[in-house]
Design a protein around this motif. Structure first.
Motif, PDB file in Angstrom:
ATOM      1  N   GLY A 171      22.668 -68.700 112.834  1.00  0.00           N
ATOM      2  CA  GLY A 171      23.353 -67.606 112.147  1.00  0.00           C
ATOM      3  C   GLY A 171      22.413 -66.473 111.783  1.00  0.00           C
ATOM      4  N   GLY A 173      17.515 -68.026 109.067  1.00  0.00           N
ATOM      5  CA  GLY A 173      18.402 -67.855 110.211  1.00  0.00           C
ATOM      6  C   GLY A 173      17.683 -67.356 111.457  1.00  0.00           C
ATOM      7  N   GLN A 186      23.835 -61.739 103.202  1.00  0.00           N
ATOM      8  CA  GLN A 186      22.997 -62.400 102.197  1.00  0.00           C
ATOM      9  C   GLN A 186      21.737 -61.599 101.943  1.00  0.00           C
ATOM     10  OE1 GLN A 186      20.660 -66.061 103.115  1.00  0.00           O
ATOM     11  NE2 GLN A 186      21.804 -66.108 105.029  1.00  0.00           N
ATOM     12  N   HIS A 235      12.026 -68.779 101.383  1.00  0.00           N
ATOM     13  CA  HIS A 235      13.290 -68.734 102.122  1.00  0.00           C
ATOM     14  C   HIS A 235      12.994 -68.698 103.622  1.00  0.00           C
ATOM     15  CE1 HIS A 235      17.477 -68.113 102.735  1.00  0.00           C
ATOM     16  NE2 HIS A 235      17.389 -66.866 103.108  1.00  0.00           N
ATOM     17  N   CYS A 246      13.850 -72.975 108.961  1.00  0.00           N
ATOM     18  CA  CYS A 246      14.123 -72.344 110.269  1.00  0.00           C
ATOM     19  C   CYS A 246      12.815 -72.097 111.006  1.00  0.00           C
ATOM     20  CB  CYS A 246      14.833 -71.004 110.090  1.00  0.00           C
ATOM     21  SG  CYS A 246      16.301 -71.080 109.063  1.00  0.00           S
TER      22      CYS A 246
HETATM   23  O1  PXL Z   1      17.568 -71.906 105.916  1.00  0.00           O
HETATM   24  C1  PXL Z   1      18.738 -72.326 106.523  1.00  0.00           C
HETATM   25  C2  PXL Z   1      19.587 -71.200 107.017  1.00  0.00           C
HETATM   26  C3  PXL Z   1      19.851 -71.108 108.347  1.00  0.00           C
HETATM   27  N1  PXL Z   1      20.608 -70.135 108.874  1.00  0.00           N
HETATM   28  C4  PXL Z   1      21.148 -69.187 108.099  1.00  0.00           C
HETATM   29  C5  PXL Z   1      20.925 -69.212 106.749  1.00  0.00           C
HETATM   30  C6  PXL Z   1      20.126 -70.254 106.182  1.00  0.00           C
HETATM   31  C7  PXL Z   1      19.882 -70.285 104.750  1.00  0.00           C
HETATM   32  O2  PXL Z   1      20.200 -69.394 104.012  1.00  0.00           O
HETATM   33  O3  PXL Z   1      21.449 -68.260 105.984  1.00  0.00           O
HETATM   34  C8  PXL Z   1      21.977 -68.128 108.710  1.00  0.00           C
END
Ligand code: PXL
Length: 270
Positions: free
Chosen positions: A14, A22, A47, A209, A213
């Motif tokens: 995402g 993401g 976000q 954050h 990923c």
């Molecule tokens: O960190 C995992 C993650 C993966 N992908 C998307 C995210 C998040 C965490 O916020 O928003 C799109």
């Protein structure tokens, strides 16, 4: 393919508009480590560093069309999955991604507050279909609890969940304890029945954050380069620690900011 063509990693997940996690984290991590990321979006999130405001899941046909566009044209060296969001997308990815390649599955099942963000059918599809196809699955400790059905609140419980999950799926499992608290950040790797603890000193930073990923992406690239799994995981852990340290003074927003994957000295062998 010329010698200087980078390894191409197919990252599926995402979009994070704040660009901390993401697909944006995947793109940065893979680029920072010298790879090339092709990016298939499953969802678009609104976000920032404070939280997720909304999620829009893309139609399955569009996800499929993106995968086909990439695999029909590019020579993929490894696949990394992140936020898939829905059971039918998890199944699609298992069906459509090229076999015979390293596949690193980061099962994004909870948000940063620890709340479950996918339904139970999606978790079941990870267990039945995508998990068994993976080379490595990289849940954090909360996701390991959801996938294994075992309570996970300390390192010993992480080890139990990791080995139970590895037995069930028949794949290697890396359970990340970074959000567990404590002086050390401990991860557990179970591969071929062997359990190892990877420890690093916790770095005091509000900006973590996207570490999950970035970790899965860097491991996928290292595996594409032929690195052994345990070596790929260990090198990635120290690279992530450095990336956290290099952004500890950043204030990108008022909440949990991103890491700096471009900061660490790159290890040319990774
Ligand atoms: O960190 C995992 C993650 C993966 N992908 C998307 C995210 C998040 C965490 O916020 O928003 C799109």
């Amino acid at each position: 393919m010329t010698e200087d063509t980078p390894f191409i990693i197919l990252a599926i997940g995402g979009s994070d508009s704040g660009a901390g996690a993401g697909i944006q984290a995947d793109l940065k991590a893979i680029s920072a480590m010298g790879g090339y990321a092709a990016t298939v979006l499953t969802a678009v999130t609104a976000q920032n560093t404070v939280g997720v405001q909304s999620v829009h899941h893309l139609p399955i046909e569009l996800v499929e069309a993106q995968i086909q566009a990439i695999v029909s044209d590019m020579s993929i060296a490894a696949v990394k999955t992140g936020f898939l969001g829905r059971s039918e997308i998890v199944r699609l990815i298992a069906d459509q991604t090229p076999g015979g390649l390293p596949l690193v599955v980061d099962p994004v099942l909870v948000d940063s507050a620890g709340h479950q963000i996918v339904d139970d059918a999606t978790i079941e599809t990870y267990l039945q279909v995508l998990g068994p196809a993976a080379t490595l699955i990289t849940p954090n400790f909360r996701e390991a609890a959801l996938l294994s059905g075992l309570p996970v609140d300390d390192v010993a419980a992480m080890e139990e969940a990791a080995s139970s999950l590895s037995d069930e799926l028949g794949t290697a499992v890396l359970v990340k304890g970074g959000h567990l608290g404590g002086e050390m950040a401990v991860d557990i790797l179970v591969s071929n029945g062997d359990t190892s603890r990877l420890t690093s000193t916790r770095i005091d930073s509000p900006n973590v954050h996207g570490t999950g990923c970035s970790t899965a992406s860097a491991i996928a690239l290292a595996l594409a380069k032929g690195e052994r799994l345990d070596v790929a995981v260990a090198k990635t852990k120290s690279w992530i620690s450095e990336s956290i340290a290099m952004a500890a003074g950043w204030r990108i927003g008022s909440g949990q900011g991103p890491i700096n994957p471009f900061g660490p000295n790159q290890d040319p062998s990774l």
